[in-house]
Design an enzyme around this catalytic site. Structure first.
Site, PDB file in Angstrom:
ATOM      1  N   HIS A   1     -86.121  17.896  17.514  1.00 16.58           N
ATOM      2  CA  HIS A   1     -85.164  18.644  18.340  1.00 16.58           C
ATOM      3  C   HIS A   1     -83.732  18.207  18.026  1.00 16.58           C
ATOM      4  O   HIS A   1     -82.844  18.305  18.878  1.00 16.58           O
ATOM      5  CB  HIS A   1     -85.392  18.420  19.848  1.00 16.58           C
ATOM      6  CG  HIS A   1     -86.598  19.109  20.405  1.00 16.58           C
ATOM      7  ND1 HIS A   1     -87.338  18.570  21.428  1.00 16.58           N
ATOM      8  CD2 HIS A   1     -87.186  20.285  20.089  1.00 16.58           C
ATOM      9  CE1 HIS A   1     -88.340  19.398  21.722  1.00 16.58           C
ATOM     10  NE2 HIS A   1     -88.269  20.446  20.909  1.00 16.58           N
TER      11      HIS A   1
ATOM     12  N   GLU B   1     -79.294  26.273  19.273  1.00 18.22           N
ATOM     13  CA  GLU B   1     -79.686  25.692  17.989  1.00 18.22           C
ATOM     14  C   GLU B   1     -79.262  26.597  16.834  1.00 18.22           C
ATOM     15  O   GLU B   1     -78.903  26.126  15.766  1.00 18.22           O
ATOM     16  CB  GLU B   1     -81.203  25.461  17.976  1.00 18.22           C
ATOM     17  CG  GLU B   1     -81.592  24.305  18.877  1.00 18.22           C
ATOM     18  CD  GLU B   1     -83.072  24.264  19.212  1.00 18.22           C
ATOM     19  OE1 GLU B   1     -83.499  25.066  20.054  1.00 18.22           O
ATOM     20  OE2 GLU B   1     -83.791  23.455  18.628  1.00 18.22           O
TER      21      GLU B   1
END
Ligand code: ADP
Length: 407
Positions: A187, A392
């Site tokens: 992540h 992201e």
């Protein structure tokens, strides 16, 4: 065929200037986003149920029209081809791929060449579900647009700043040196994005130390100081750390041998159980979706209640532990589907950390849902509390441009 050579109408090129295509190719889904150079405009979509007859692409056009396109036979490669066809008219100048495992070699995004592609494939041993799908995405773009530069943005790269005390396992040294057995963390783009964003919007002066909690289907936490990851909850694989949707997180490593002895379970069976049948799903017996579990808990379902309590207890305990990595503790940042939407979960996690002088503004906390960004500590809180929706795709586009010297 080259994206740069295809024709586009003036209106289209005007509204999406020098865009970067971001591809996140998973084992059963492909998320994509086309982001203009100034990040002001984007087109997003998702191919889902890949591998099944129900596979389809959900695409929203630049004018807001929603399309659904069926993918015959659910084939991965076909889905990618269709996505690229849908976006070709916008003349993307680069493609950034989310790649899950970058091993020890990559501490930043890199332009894809033969060596990088070979490494992505080789690291399948560490990310069997993800890296092969990532490699497939790179090859599909290579085949259709050989002249468009591609960049691999690794989930693990941001955590390469961890010191040995955080990334080594207390096991024989040879396993680290010969087999690269260590903690990598995942992540990374999300932890990088939200910690960076927190540092840019906080009023706190001086150095910043954040605990970032990415709580979605996969969950991880990180300790980030002055933009550098110093520790994180996921390890060699994304199974370590917090309790997740279907993953157990931390478990006694003696469990595998115990289950073999008492139930004759193979290593593969235990691995599958810990990855796919545990976490919120395993405890509640209902679902991996927190919304379903919250609903059942409100109706008195005891296993749903326990699943939520365990999820919050384990998250709070982990965040408390990770605070040890920070030279200074500025605040906690929540993100991911759960972190961005469940005010109750945030409050419960913070309640677990009750010795930290944290004070929650309950009303403010409740307003921070559905994509809202803001802080929710009350005036007397020892640390700041933030909800920052992760992005992201934006971060991957940014890193892609930087890796190509376009930033
Ligand atoms: P992924 O890790 O697959 O990207 P997401 O970040 O989208 O997943 O998070 C999915 C999780 O977020 C699910 O457990 C879902 O229940 C939870 N979630 C999304 N919206 C809400 C909400 N309004 N309230 C509680 N949980 C939510």
């Amino acid at each position: 065929m080259s994206a740069a050579n295809t024709t586009a109408t003036d209106e289209q090129t005007d509204t999406l200037i020098r865009p970067t295509l971001v591809l996140n190719c998973g084992s059963s889904s492909i998320k994509y986003a086309l982001i203009s150079e100034d990040a002001s405009t984007r087109i997003e979509g998702l191919a889902e149920n890949l591998g099944l007859d129900t596979a389809r692409i959900k695409h929203t056009t630049l004018s807001g029209e929603k399309l659904e396109i069926a993918i015959a036979g659910g084939r991965h490669k076909l889905a990618l081809q269709k996505i690229l066809e849908l976006l070709e008219q916008y003349q993307f100048i680069a493609v950034g791929h989310r790649v899950v495992h970058g091993g020890r070699e990559y501490s930043e995004a890199v332009r894809v060449d033969d060596h990088v592609l070979a490494e992505v494939k080789r690291l399948k041993v560490l990310a069997p579900l993800h890296n092969p799908a990532n490699a497939l995405g790179i090859e599909a773009v290579q085949a259709l647009y050989p002249d468009v530069p591609q960049v691999a943005v690794f989930d693990t790269a941001f955590h390469q700043t961890m010191p040995p005390v955080a990334y080594r396992y207390p096991i024989p040294k040879a396993l680290y040196e010969d087999e690269k057995i260590r903690r990598y963390g995942f992540h990374g783009t999300s932890h990088a994005y939200v910690s960076n964003r927190a540092s840019s919007i906080t009023k706190a002066s001086g150095s910043h130390g954040w605990l970032t909690a990415h709580l979605g289907n996969g969950c991880s936490a990180a300790a980030v100081y002055e933009g550098q990851s110093l520790d994180t909850s996921m390890g060699l694989t994304p199974l370590e750390g917090l309790m997740m949707g279907t993953r157990s997180g931390d478990i006694d490593p003696g469990l595998h041998i115990h289950l073999k002895r008492i139930l004759g379970m193979s290593l593969e069976e235990t691995d599958k159980m810990l990855n796919s049948e545990s976490g919120l799903l395993g405890i509640s017996g209902l679902s991996n979706d927190l919304r379903t579990i919250e609903q059942a808990a409100s109706e008195g379902h005891s296993d749903a209640i326990l699943a939520i309590e365990m999820f919050c207890y384990r998250a709070g305990k982990y965040l408390a532990a990770l605070s040890c990595a920070l030279p200074e503790f500025t605040g906690i940042v929540f993100t991911g589907g759960i972190g961005e939407n469940s005010a109750v979960t945030r409050a419960r996690i913070l309640d677990v950390m009750r010795h930290f002088g944290i004070a929650v503004d309950t009303d403010k906390n409740k307003t921070l849902v559905g994509g809202a960004e803001g802080s929710f500590q009350s005036a007397d809180s020892a640390v700041e509390l933030w909800v920052i929706p992760t992005d992201e795709e934006y971060r991957i586009a940014q890193e892609t441009r930087a890796a190509l010297g376009l930033a």
